[in-house]
Write a protein that holds these residues in place. Structure first.
Motif, short mmCIF file in Angstrom:
data_model
loop_
_atom_site.label_atom_id
_atom_site.label_comp_id
_atom_site.label_asym_id
_atom_site.label_seq_id
_atom_site.Cartn_x
_atom_site.Cartn_y
_atom_site.Cartn_z
N GLN A 19 -21.43 2.44 -36.36
CA GLN A 19 -21.24 1.96 -37.72
C GLN A 19 -19.80 1.51 -37.94
O GLN A 19 -19.54 0.47 -38.54
CB GLN A 19 -21.59 3.10 -38.70
N ARG A 20 -18.86 2.29 -37.43
CA ARG A 20 -17.45 1.94 -37.55
C ARG A 20 -17.15 0.61 -36.82
O ARG A 20 -16.44 -0.25 -37.34
CB ARG A 20 -16.60 3.08 -36.96
N LEU A 21 -17.71 0.42 -35.63
CA LEU A 21 -17.51 -0.81 -34.87
C LEU A 21 -17.99 -2.03 -35.65
O LEU A 21 -17.28 -3.04 -35.77
CB LEU A 21 -18.24 -0.74 -33.52
N PHE A 22 -19.18 -1.93 -36.21
CA PHE A 22 -19.73 -3.08 -36.93
C PHE A 22 -18.99 -3.36 -38.23
O PHE A 22 -18.86 -4.50 -38.66
CB PHE A 22 -21.24 -2.92 -37.15
N LYS A 23 -18.47 -2.31 -38.86
CA LYS A 23 -17.64 -2.51 -40.05
C LYS A 23 -16.36 -3.26 -39.68
O LYS A 23 -15.93 -4.18 -40.37
CB LYS A 23 -17.29 -1.19 -40.71
N PHE A 24 -15.74 -2.86 -38.54
CA PHE A 24 -14.53 -3.54 -38.09
C PHE A 24 -14.82 -4.99 -37.72
O PHE A 24 -14.02 -5.89 -38.01
CB PHE A 24 -13.90 -2.81 -36.90
N ILE A 25 -15.94 -5.22 -37.07
CA ILE A 25 -16.31 -6.61 -36.72
C ILE A 25 -16.52 -7.43 -37.99
O ILE A 25 -16.03 -8.56 -38.09
CB ILE A 25 -17.57 -6.63 -35.82
#
Length: 165
Positions: A19-25
Motif C-alpha cells: 500500500q505504501r509503495l502504490f501511494k508513493f507511486i
C-alpha cells in the motif's frame, strides 16, 4: 519448504508495504505531472514576454529602416533621370545589355512614368545586383515582377518587371 512464486516483486511484500509503495507511486506521478505543468506554464509565460519585447523592439526599428531607405533613395546618382534612362545606365554599368529581351517606357498612372524590362538568362547574383542598383541608385520600385526559369538553361532566370518611382 516450497517457496511461493511472486509474479511481481511487490506481491510477496506485506500488504502495508504494498500500500505504501502504490501511494508513493501515485504521489510521484502526481508530483511529476504538476512539475511538468508548472514548468510548461513558466516556459510559455517567458516566451510570451520575449515575444512582447521583440515586438516592441521591432516597433522601434521599423521607422529607422524606413528613414534609411528614404535617405538612401534620395542619394542615388540616377534619381534625376527618367526611369528608362536610369535603367539603361544601370544595364550599361552592369554589362547586362546582352541579356535584355525588351526595354520600353510605360505609364503606370496618369502622373507616374515607368519602364518595362525583360531580361533573359540571368544568374541570381546578376539579378540581385541589378535590383539593388535599381533601388539604391535610381530609387525605382517594382510594382510588377515576374520571375521564371529559363527554358534553355534551368539554372538561369528570366525576369519581367515594371519599374517606377
Amino acid at each position: 519448504m516450497a517457496r511461493k512464486h511472486c509474479t511481481y516483486p511487490w506481491t510477496c511484500w506485506p500488504p502495508a508495504s504494498q500500500q505504501r509503495l502504490f501511494k508513493f507511486i501515485l504521489l510521484g506521478t502526481a508530483g511529476l505531472c504538476f512539475a511538468v505543468f508548472v514548468g510548461a506554464t513558466l516556459f510559455t509565460g517567458a516566451l510570451g514576454q520575449d515575444i512582447a519585447a521583440e515586438k516592441e523592439q521591432y516597433g522601434l526599428v521599423v521607422p529607422l529602416v524606413r528613414e534609411i531607405t528614404t535617405l538612401r533613395a534620395a542619394q542615388g546618382d540616377l534619381v534625376q533621370f527618367s526611369p528608362e534612362e536610369a535603367v539603361r545606365r544601370i544595364l550599361d554599368d552592369r554589362s547586362l545589355n546582352d541579356y535584355v529581351a525588351s526595354l520600353r517606357a510605360t505609364r503606370i498612372a496618369e502622373d507616374q512614368d515607368g519602364v518595362q524590362v525583360t531580361l533573359n538568362g540571368l544568374t541570381l547574383i546578376m539579378l540581385t545586383d541589378f535590383l539593388q542598383d535599381v533601388r539604391d541608385r535610381a530609387s525605382l520600385q517594382a510594382p510588377e515582377f515576374a520571375l521564371t526559369r529559363n527554358p534553355e538553361e534551368p539554372r538561369l532566370a528570366d525576369v519581367h518587371l515594371v519599374l517606377a518611382r
